[in-house]
Design a protein around this motif. Structure first.
Motif, mmCIF file in Angstrom:
data_model
loop_
_atom_site.group_PDB
_atom_site.id
_atom_site.type_symbol
_atom_site.label_atom_id
_atom_site.label_comp_id
_atom_site.label_asym_id
_atom_site.label_seq_id
_atom_site.Cartn_x
_atom_site.Cartn_y
_atom_site.Cartn_z
ATOM 1 N N ALA A 34 48.738 40.524 18.809
ATOM 2 C CA ALA A 34 48.273 40.347 20.315
ATOM 3 C C ALA A 34 46.924 40.571 20.627
ATOM 4 C CB ALA A 34 49.231 40.909 21.322
ATOM 5 N N LEU A 35 46.290 41.554 20.087
ATOM 6 C CA LEU A 35 44.945 41.947 20.325
ATOM 7 C C LEU A 35 44.033 41.420 19.239
ATOM 8 C CD1 LEU A 35 45.512 45.813 21.254
ATOM 9 C CD2 LEU A 35 44.983 43.821 22.625
ATOM 10 N N GLY A 36 44.489 40.909 18.301
ATOM 11 C CA GLY A 36 43.733 40.342 17.157
ATOM 12 C C GLY A 36 42.874 41.440 16.365
ATOM 13 N N ILE A 37 43.397 42.739 16.066
ATOM 14 C CA ILE A 37 43.027 43.804 15.302
ATOM 15 C C ILE A 37 43.735 43.460 13.862
ATOM 16 C CG2 ILE A 37 43.254 46.161 15.274
ATOM 17 C CD1 ILE A 37 42.874 46.379 17.997
ATOM 18 N N ARG A 38 42.993 43.349 13.068
ATOM 19 C CA ARG A 38 43.533 43.376 11.604
ATOM 20 C C ARG A 38 44.038 44.654 10.972
ATOM 21 N NH1 ARG A 38 39.314 40.282 9.380
ATOM 22 N NH2 ARG A 38 38.900 39.726 11.564
ATOM 23 N N ASP A 39 43.048 45.520 11.174
ATOM 24 C CA ASP A 39 43.461 46.953 10.772
ATOM 25 C C ASP A 39 44.009 47.781 11.638
ATOM 26 O OD1 ASP A 39 41.657 47.082 8.053
ATOM 27 O OD2 ASP A 39 40.255 46.489 9.675
ATOM 28 N N TRP A 40 45.497 48.040 11.104
ATOM 29 C CA TRP A 40 46.113 48.844 11.992
ATOM 30 C C TRP A 40 47.255 49.646 10.902
ATOM 31 C CZ3 TRP A 40 51.458 48.054 11.626
ATOM 32 C CH2 TRP A 40 51.732 46.850 10.864
ATOM 33 N N ARG A 41 47.509 50.809 11.697
ATOM 34 C CA ARG A 41 48.592 51.491 10.701
ATOM 35 C C ARG A 41 49.553 52.201 11.651
ATOM 36 N NH1 ARG A 41 46.042 56.345 7.194
ATOM 37 N NH2 ARG A 41 48.081 57.202 7.286
ATOM 38 N N GLY A 42 50.790 52.364 11.279
ATOM 39 C CA GLY A 42 51.722 52.819 12.240
ATOM 40 C C GLY A 42 52.287 54.078 11.461
ATOM 41 N N ALA A 43 53.060 54.992 12.000
ATOM 42 C CA ALA A 43 53.853 56.391 11.403
ATOM 43 C C ALA A 43 52.657 57.104 11.010
ATOM 44 C CB ALA A 43 55.040 55.769 10.469
ATOM 45 N N ALA A 44 51.676 57.394 11.826
ATOM 46 C CA ALA A 44 50.408 58.139 11.131
ATOM 47 C C ALA A 44 50.798 59.574 11.806
ATOM 48 C CB ALA A 44 49.271 57.782 11.717
#
Lengths: 49, 749
Positions: free
Chosen positions: B588-598
């Motif tokens: 939705a934000l147009g952010i390509r670099d993301w990581r979960g469960a950090a």
């Protein structure tokens, strides 16, 4: 130029009394709430009493 | 809540039988508030004095001990429409106040001295070109000497102390050349006075001190204001808890009054205010503020729970543990320590300049003396010229260049709802090129919102919202926010663990779990689609509808992230939540670099990796799990809703529902840095012109005075341009912000 003997100490004394007044007002807490002081003078509670 | 809060631990009792309470007041917005608060409180019996400080929004109340309870004071304020929070003055803040008063005294002395000496100096200058007798001139010089010496001894203390401190630590700072310059000029002037010379530099010395103290005082005033705001925020955030007495009675007390071992009752829908171990009861907890995880965890007897968690449906009894005794907190604290130790000390712009500047100045002065002697001048003339070089290069404009901009810019930040925690944060913010966002509570709003409000018939939504007002369930609070008039139905009853129901005009209304409202079939159709959404069913007679509740994005998140990316800032997401929950937000934000469960350690590793690439990282986060990452990033921000430990780590805190303060902070900081650099350039150019003149011996006290006040005024005026920064920052964002309001509230997808 003898008049300087009186005038210069008088000028200094005046300046010193200004400085003393400022230091007293600072110690007296008059600069703790500058915004409030500006508004408090508009209060008219002294009229109603 | 009509329940009385026990505030007795905040009351200070004095020997004369009076009691004193300091409160931070929320909701002060106009001059009339002063009268309302003070007048209203003084009408209570027993109140001796109530004095509101309008600048800091703090109220000091004094009463005859035993006549009024502190909670009565707070309740009276509540009735008047103000929220009051007990405030404990903190040591740092008192220290800052004392220091700024001291600087103000020094400033007053320097101001007095410079005015009087200037009076004498101007007479001498005009006399020198007309008909002053040497006797009168000597008289004036001696007078100036007797004013200047005690004035410098008193008003110069801030610089002398700092210079000595730096030299002891084998460093130099801006204060070392200042001290040397001031002392040399003073000594030389006294020697010249004894020798009946034509020129003395007493006026330059005290004027220099006056300008420098102005910069120092401004710097201090900004720091003090930041501390005062931080103190108020801490008071506003201070939470309360129900402590269980020995006989099992629940008393509402501030968390500051809790001790390890106390038993605390946590009711459904309350936020847990302390760390503890569950000793009775079971419930579901939302720990998103602690771990970033949005899925609820069940807690039963023997489990450890953390402050900041939201209790859902059951009542819990906790045994309070000492802060930092929980396993998670231990880990966070350990990581915090290592992160803070690894963080290289940021060197401020002004210090950087000072390090290069001091040796150059002293070298120039020494060279001047040597060259003059080499060309056959007397030692006396050579020394006088060298001292003139020192005076003219004394970093007057240089010392004003940075603090004035800082003060003006932090004022602009205040208006954008950003509060700086540390003075050098502005410079570090300006150099940011990568922003790492936490998801939960940072990009999304900390509380739940109904995301499909637009798709529900308005009258149904209003009825559901009014019904929700009667429930204590956290999900119901989200629904209740949709209500336009905050008047609950009178006859509503809550069925624990299921929902609320009420009969209005003969129609039964039910709000709660799908089973409770007979909407299981509707729920089954939606439930599998999105795991992140909580469902609330609403039944109005035979009509059934489903409300989807989730943590929605901040209203202007899309526009703000877009604007940040347009500025060339690399935006990333680093979340402790599950990847499935992070992916839609990132999309939705147009952010390509993301990581979960950090995990907290993963977040630090990711930020360290970015720093190794040479990036300047701004971390924006709110969870307890973000605290170490905030500490390890170059600069950090957190929303006001953040966990306490996290907020303490952040360089800046922002208020409100919007994300735009992050954007504003960045734009303002960048403009401020540009202005600081301009100012330093101005100071440098001034030196390039003045030093050769001084070197050749053309600088008389008159020229020194003109040059010094001229460059200082120029720098100050240039800094004032930062006042328009808010307007600039706003107009840059105003277009995207308008655009956001058009985007439906259902961005959380």
């Amino acid at each position: 130029m003898e008049v300087l003997i009186y005038l210069v100490p008088t000028a200094l004394l005046l300046g010193l009394s200004g400085l003393a007044a400022f230091l007293w007002s600072l110690k007296n807490g008059q600069y703790d709430d500058v915004e409030g002081a500006a508004l408090r003078m508009l209060r008219d509670d002294d009229i109603t009493k | 809540m009509p329940e009385a809060l026990d505030l007795s631990i905040f009351v200070k009792r004095q020997d004369d039988g009076t009691a004193h309470l300091d409160l931070a007041i929320e909701g002060i917005d106009c001059a009339a508030c002063i009268d309302e608060i003070e007048g209203g409180l003084c009408r209570l019996d027993g109140i001796l004095d109530a004095r509101l400080n309008y600048t800091t929004h703090r109220l000091a109340v004094q009463w005859q001990d035993g006549t009024v309870t502190p909670s009565a004071v707070v309740q009276e304020l509540q009735r008047l429409g103000y929220r009051a929070h007990p405030y404990q003055s903190r040591l740092v803040e008192e220290e800052e106040t004392r220091r700024s008063q001291w600087l103000l005294k020094c400033l007053a002395v320097a101001g007095f001295a410079s005015m009087n000496i200037m009076l004498l100096a101007v007479s001498v200058w005009s006399g020198n070109v007309t008909d002053i007798t040497p006797e009168t001139r000597d008289f004036f010089h001696w007078l100036a000497a007797f004013i200047a010496m005690p004035a410098v001894a008193y008003a110069g203390q801030p610089f002398f102390r700092s210079a000595i401190g730096a030299l002891k630590a084998k460093r130099t700072n801006m204060d070392v050349p200042i001290t040397i310059g001031i002392l040399l000029a003073l000594i030389m002037s006294v020697v010249e006075t004894i020798n009946h010379a034509e020129h003395t530099y007493f006026d330059s010395v005290v004027m220099l001190l006056f300008f420098l103290l102005c910069g120092r005082y401004l710097d201090q005033a900004m720091r003090r204001r930041t501390r005062a705001v931080a103190g108020n925020l801490a008071a506003l955030k201070a939470e309360v808890a129900h402590r269980l007495d020995d006989n099992g009675e629940a008393v509402l007390v501030p968390t500051a009054a809790l001790n390890p071992g106390d038993r605390v009752l946590i009711r459904p829908g309350e936020r847990i205010a302390v760390d503890g171990i569950v000793i009775a009861g079971s419930s579901e907890l939302d720990e998103s503020l602690v771990t970033g995880e949005t899925i609820r965890r069940s807690a039963a007897s023997g489990d450890a729970v953390y402050a900041g968690s939201m209790n859902y449906d059951g009542t819990l009894t906790l045994q309070v543990t000492a802060a930092g005794k929980g396993t998670l907190l231990d880990e966070v604290e350990r990581l915090l320590e290592t992160a803070a130790a690894a963080k290289s000390r940021y060197v401020q712009l002004a210090d950087k300049v000072a390090r290069g500047y001091a040796p150059v100045v002293h070298l120039t002065a020494a060279l001047t003396a040597i060259i003059w002697i080499a060309f056959g001048a007397s030692v006396h003339d050579a020394i006088i010229t060298a001292v003139a070089v020192l005076i003219i290069t004394c970093p007057c404009a240089l010392a004003l260049a940075v603090p004035v901009v800082q003060v003006v810019a932090s004022g602009a930040l205040f208006r954008s709802n950003v509060f700086l925690n540390s003075g050098d944060a502005l410079e570090r913010l300006a150099s940011t090129d990568t922003i790492v966002f936490d998801k939960t509570g940072t990009l999304t709003l900390p509380e739940m919102r109904v995301v499909n409000a637009g798709a529900i018939r308005p009258d149904l939504l209003e009825a559901a919202a009014k019904l929700a007002l009667s429930s204590h369930h956290p999900l119901a609070a989200a629904v209740a926010q949709e209500s336009k008039e905050h008047r609950p139905y009178e006859e509503a009853t809550e069925v624990t663990g299921q929902g609320v129901k009420a009969v209005v005009h003969g129609v039964e209304l039910r709000l709660g779990s799908p089973a409770f409202c007979g909407a299981v079939d509707l729920a089954a159709a939606i439930a599998n689609k999105d795991a992140d959404v909580s469902l609330i069913a609403f039944a109005c007679g035979h009509e059934r509808t489903l409300l989807l509740v989730r943590q929605a994005l901040r209203p202007d998140a899309v526009a703000s992230v877009k604007a940040l990316q347009d500025l060339g800032v690399d935006c990333r997401i680093l979340s402790g939540d599950r990847p499935e929950a992070v992916a839609p937000i990132a999309a939705a934000l147009g952010i390509r670099d993301w990581r979960g469960a950090a995990k907290p350690a993963d977040k630090i590793a990711a930020i360290e990796a970015l720093k190794v690439q040479g990036r300047k990282v701004l971390m924006v986060g709110d969870g307890l799990n973000d605290a170490p990452a905030l500490a390890s990033a170059d600069v950090s921000m957190s929303p006001i809703t953040a966990a306490d430990i996290t907020q303490a780590q952040a360089d800046a805190v922002f208020l409100g529902d919007r994300l735009s303060p992050v954007l504003d902070a960045l734009t303002i900081a960048r403009r401020a840095r540009a202005l600081m650099r301009q100012n330093l350039m101005i100071a440098l150019v001034y030196n390039l012109i003045a030093v050769p003149l001084a070197f050749m011996g053309y600088v008389t006290p008159l020229i020194a005075a003109l040059a010094m006040s001229g460059s200082s005024s120029l720098v100050t005026l240039n800094a004032l341009r930062a006042r328009s920064m808010k307007a600039k920052a706003l107009s840059e964002t105003s277009m995207p912000t308008n655009a956001t309001s058009a985007v439906p509230a259902l961005q959380g997808a």
